[in-house]
Design a protein around this motif. Structure first.
Motif, PDB file in Angstrom:
ATOM      1  N   GLY A   5     -32.153  73.813  49.605  1.00  0.00           N
ATOM      2  CA  GLY A   5     -33.055  74.945  49.724  1.00  0.00           C
ATOM      3  C   GLY A   5     -34.503  74.572  49.546  1.00  0.00           C
ATOM      4  N   GLN A 208     -27.832  72.648  53.826  1.00  0.00           N
ATOM      5  CA  GLN A 208     -26.923  73.394  52.975  1.00  0.00           C
ATOM      6  C   GLN A 208     -26.021  74.297  53.817  1.00  0.00           C
ATOM      7  N   LEU A 210     -23.704  77.455  54.394  1.00  0.00           N
ATOM      8  CA  LEU A 210     -23.472  78.794  53.858  1.00  0.00           C
ATOM      9  C   LEU A 210     -21.967  78.976  53.670  1.00  0.00           C
ATOM     10  N   PHE A 326     -29.882  77.486  56.330  1.00  0.00           N
ATOM     11  CA  PHE A 326     -28.461  77.255  56.113  1.00  0.00           C
ATOM     12  C   PHE A 326     -27.773  76.782  57.388  1.00  0.00           C
ATOM     13  N   ASP A 327     -26.691  76.042  57.182  1.00  0.00           N
ATOM     14  CA  ASP A 327     -25.745  75.712  58.243  1.00  0.00           C
ATOM     15  C   ASP A 327     -24.727  76.849  58.273  1.00  0.00           C
ATOM     16  N   CYS A 332     -28.110  76.152  62.753  1.00  0.00           N
ATOM     17  CA  CYS A 332     -29.150  76.387  61.750  1.00  0.00           C
ATOM     18  C   CYS A 332     -29.539  77.860  61.757  1.00  0.00           C
TER      19      CYS A 332
END
Length: 365
Positions: A5, A208, A210, A326-327, A332
């Motif tokens: 993040g 990161q 999700l 986030f992934d 993305c």
């Protein structure tokens, strides 16, 4: 929300240009150029010359304030009127610098429903099912919840349908005034980056992911918005800050405010872009694959959430929203999430820079 993040959250293509060469050509001395608003010739790097009449204006003397010197042509308020006699870019600049309150979008339900393409109003059965789902998600003892990592929360719409209409009308006003269409998802236009380019696996250092529960929360927020259950947010116009977003009811920490959306493009295509709202979507190990979100033509309320002045402690204290990439299913996505409890009437601010500190925010209020 993890180390990921803290990665780049926003990008600015290029750096603010210095004193314009026209100043030296016109008078041979930059000190001869004065700001028409304050009468001072100081702060030369932030003193712009109108491409129509060669008069000077500080970016921080305009209303609303410009965060940086535009990369392309710029026209002062006088030269922008009438807008029909200028180019499309000049007309857009006219809106940027003229501090007039925009015309309010008509508070008519049918017009608002059509503008946002709302599917239908929720039935009592839908509302009951949603409530039961929330209760199941929030079940468990306090001891058990402490063992889990913190989860994202869905926003809670205003209970009054008339107030939700006012919230949507405020956003429609801002979008109409800026010449943008409403969109609540990333869009892929011909000549820009294709959807196949949006691959979270290309993120330098990884992105990161999700988790499933938070992904369900995001999907629930999108379903609510599609049927007219709007986030409790109002778009207001401020003569200094321009369009701003205010909480229309208390918002809890970790609540999903909105997703940052717009047209997706390669960063390399936007190196000389004049927009001040581009958002990093993918910061790839190979710069040629890096992507940005461009909300100038299609966007949602995220575009109107303003940045903080992160050069001062007072400015940083105003931040109540964070921007995290986030992934989500291999793609993305950018989410704006409350980073503390937000009171009703409080304006929303987030840090445009994140960790890179390359965007000039010292003129932000």
């Amino acid at each position: 929300m993890g180390a990921a993040g803290q990665l780049r959250r926003r990008t600015r293509a290029g750096t603010p240009p210095g004193p314009r060469p026209e100043a030296a050509a016109a008078g041979g001395d930059e000190d001869d150029v004065k700001c028409e608003a304050c009468g001072s010739g100081e702060a030369a790097p932030e003193l712009m010359l109108c491409d129509g009449c060669d008069r000077g204006f500080h970016i921080f003397c305009l209303r609303p304030i410009l965060p940086r010197v535009p990369a392309g042509d710029w026209f002062c308020p006088s030269c922008c009127a009438p807008a029909s006699s200028k180019s499309e870019s000049a007309a857009a600049a006219a809106h940027t610098v003229v501090g007039k309150k925009p015309k309010q979008f008509p508070l008519v339900q049918t017009k608002i429903v059509d503008f946002f393409k709302i599917q239908r109003s929720p039935t009592p059965a839908d509302a009951s099912a949603e409530l039961k789902k929330r209760k199941r998600k929030s079940g468990g003892t306090l001891v058990a919840s402490k063992k889990k990592s913190r989860r994202l929360l869905s926003f809670i719409p205003s209970s009054d349908p008339a107030q939700r209409l006012r919230q949507m009308a405020s956003l429609a006003t801002a979008l109409t005034a800026t010449g943008a269409a409403f969109s609540n998802e990333l869009t892929y236009q011909p000549g820009m980056a294709p959807r196949s380019a949006n691959r979270a696996a290309l993120e330098a250092g990884g992105m990161q992911v999700l988790n499933r529960e938070d992904a369900e929360t995001l999907a629930r927020c999108q379903r609510m918005m599609a049927r007219g259950e709007w986030p409790p947010l109002l778009v207001a116009y401020d003569p200094v800050e321009g369009f701003t977003v205010e909480a229309d009811r208390p918002i809890r920490d970790l609540t999903i405010i909105t997703e940052y959306v717009g047209d997706v493009d390669f960063l390399r295509n936007r190196e000389h872009d004049d927009g001040d709202s581009m958002m990093t979507l993918l910061s790839a190990a190979s710069p040629a694959r890096s992507l940005v979100i461009c909300p100038d033509r299609r966007s949602n309320i995220a575009r109107f959430i303003n940045g903080i002045n992160n050069h001062t402690p007072e400015g940083r204290k105003k931040q109540n929203v964070k921007c995290v990439r986030f992934d989500v299913g291999g793609e993305c996505r950018v989410l704006l999430v409350a980073n503390r409890d937000i009171s009703k009437g409080e304006r929303l601010y987030y840090d445009y820079n994140g960790s890179e500190h390359e965007y000039p925010t010292h003129h932000f209020v």
